[in-house]
Design a protein around this motif. Sequence first.
Motif, PDB file in Angstrom:
ATOM      1  N   ASP A 146      -2.256 -36.449 -24.530  1.00 18.06           N
ATOM      2  CA  ASP A 146      -3.572 -37.077 -25.567  1.00 18.06           C
ATOM      3  C   ASP A 146      -3.495 -35.922 -26.232  1.00 18.06           C
ATOM      4  N   PRO A 152      -2.563 -34.235 -19.119  1.00 15.61           N
ATOM      5  CA  PRO A 152      -3.416 -34.168 -18.147  1.00 15.61           C
ATOM      6  C   PRO A 152      -2.934 -34.551 -16.644  1.00 15.61           C
ATOM      7  N   SER A 157      -5.929 -29.727 -19.703  1.00 12.71           N
ATOM      8  CA  SER A 157      -7.233 -30.162 -20.883  1.00 12.71           C
ATOM      9  C   SER A 157      -6.797 -29.622 -21.573  1.00 12.71           C
ATOM     10  N   CYS A 165      -4.292 -25.836 -24.193  1.00  9.94           N
ATOM     11  CA  CYS A 165      -3.964 -26.281 -23.089  1.00  9.94           C
ATOM     12  C   CYS A 165      -3.627 -25.696 -22.046  1.00  9.94           C
TER      13      CYS A 165
END
Length: 191
Positions: A146, A152, A157, A165
Amino acid sequence: MKLTLKALTLLPLAFGACTTAQAEPTATVSGEAFYRERIAVPPGTQFEAVLADISRADAPDEKLGEFIKADAGQPPYRFEINYPPERIVPSHRYAVRARLTHEDRLLFTTDKVYPVITGGHPNQVNLMLKQPVAPLPQNLPGSDRDEHGCIPSAGYSWCAKENACKRPWELSAEKGFELSAEAFRNYCAAQ
């Protein structure tokens, strides 16, 4: 009779206008192409060898001649490429490249330069064909990063509070909050 006589008198004029085209002088680059893999190519495979001027790095190759054999069979692939000798410039570089295709799919190709003609290089060359490297599929695990660089598909996340992350279940166990999407969002919200 008048029509036939008139046609006969015009006949030499018609043939006089026709000239015999003289064949352009040609020279030849020849060789063999082969590959090391012990596999057979399917019927209908096409072999193509091209002679090109590769002197200009900032421009596409200039093709001087080619040899194409449909339904080429199995190696070795012998070829002769005719080219106009008057187009050869002694200070230029020339090379032969080749490829095997089947139904528009590349099976084998040359992966290096095979120089010919100028610079002390001969007019005969042996080419080693290699299988092309298949591109990696776009949907490999880890290829779905991302905007923060989180992956992901690997469970990561973005957590603004940690500025990293994180995997929600690992962060939940480490920090002692409930394991839920809402609890993860609440904990990671920037303060």
